[in-house]
Design an enzyme around this catalytic site. Sequence first.
Site, PDB file in Angstrom:
ATOM      1  N   HIS A  53      13.465 -29.744 -45.004  1.00  0.00           N
ATOM      2  CA  HIS A  53      13.757 -30.920 -44.192  1.00  0.00           C
ATOM      3  C   HIS A  53      12.902 -32.079 -44.694  1.00  0.00           C
ATOM      4  CE1 HIS A  53      15.340 -28.584 -40.438  1.00  0.00           C
ATOM      5  NE2 HIS A  53      15.738 -28.024 -41.577  1.00  0.00           N
ATOM      6  N   GLU A  55      10.876 -34.150 -43.301  1.00  0.00           N
ATOM      7  CA  GLU A  55       9.489 -34.179 -42.836  1.00  0.00           C
ATOM      8  C   GLU A  55       8.633 -33.141 -43.563  1.00  0.00           C
ATOM      9  OE1 GLU A  55      12.125 -35.257 -39.261  1.00  0.00           O
ATOM     10  OE2 GLU A  55      12.210 -33.889 -40.972  1.00  0.00           O
ATOM     11  N   CYS A  83      12.938 -31.926 -35.703  1.00  0.00           N
ATOM     12  CA  CYS A  83      13.387 -30.674 -35.092  1.00  0.00           C
ATOM     13  C   CYS A  83      12.157 -29.812 -34.838  1.00  0.00           C
ATOM     14  CB  CYS A  83      14.371 -29.974 -36.028  1.00  0.00           C
ATOM     15  SG  CYS A  83      13.586 -29.255 -37.495  1.00  0.00           S
ATOM     16  N   CYS A  86      10.090 -29.026 -38.005  1.00  0.00           N
ATOM     17  CA  CYS A  86       9.329 -30.160 -38.530  1.00  0.00           C
ATOM     18  C   CYS A  86       8.189 -30.548 -37.597  1.00  0.00           C
ATOM     19  CB  CYS A  86      10.256 -31.338 -38.767  1.00  0.00           C
ATOM     20  SG  CYS A  86      11.491 -30.970 -40.041  1.00  0.00           S
TER      21      CYS A  86
END
Length: 156
Positions: A53, A55, A83, A86
Amino acid sequence: MTDDREFLDLAVAAAVTNVHEGGGPFGALVMRGGEVVATGVNQVTATLDPTAHAEVVAIRAACRALGTFKLEGCVLVSSCEPCPLCLAAALWARVDRVVYAADRDDAADAGFDDRAFYDLFARPRDEWPVLVAQAEAGDRVAPFTAWANRPDRVEY
């Protein structure tokens, strides 16, 4: 938070660029002292890595750039509300703050329903669609005993 606008705009622009290049609609950066330390975009499909992801990619890059696994004094800036994966990565990295532009409802409207994970974590594990359970092992605390006995361990 008004000072964050410039950095939020950078994260959003990175997300848009990533979409145009075939990636997911997420961008992030780590900043310290008003300077960008590292950036990241969603690389899940490009790298076949469900943890890539934006992040997480930005946190990994920032740690490499700064030569540390602790990002104290840093801010994680994301194009979208992190999410649970993250958010946990940000907590483990010990960032001072997380700021984001779009929220989980905006993501859900685009087909990325992180709300499902937030909702799942609020339910008892016996209601989860995936079994998560403790099982018997020989000496389940052996790794922790070895860790506690190591005088040169690096705390984190």
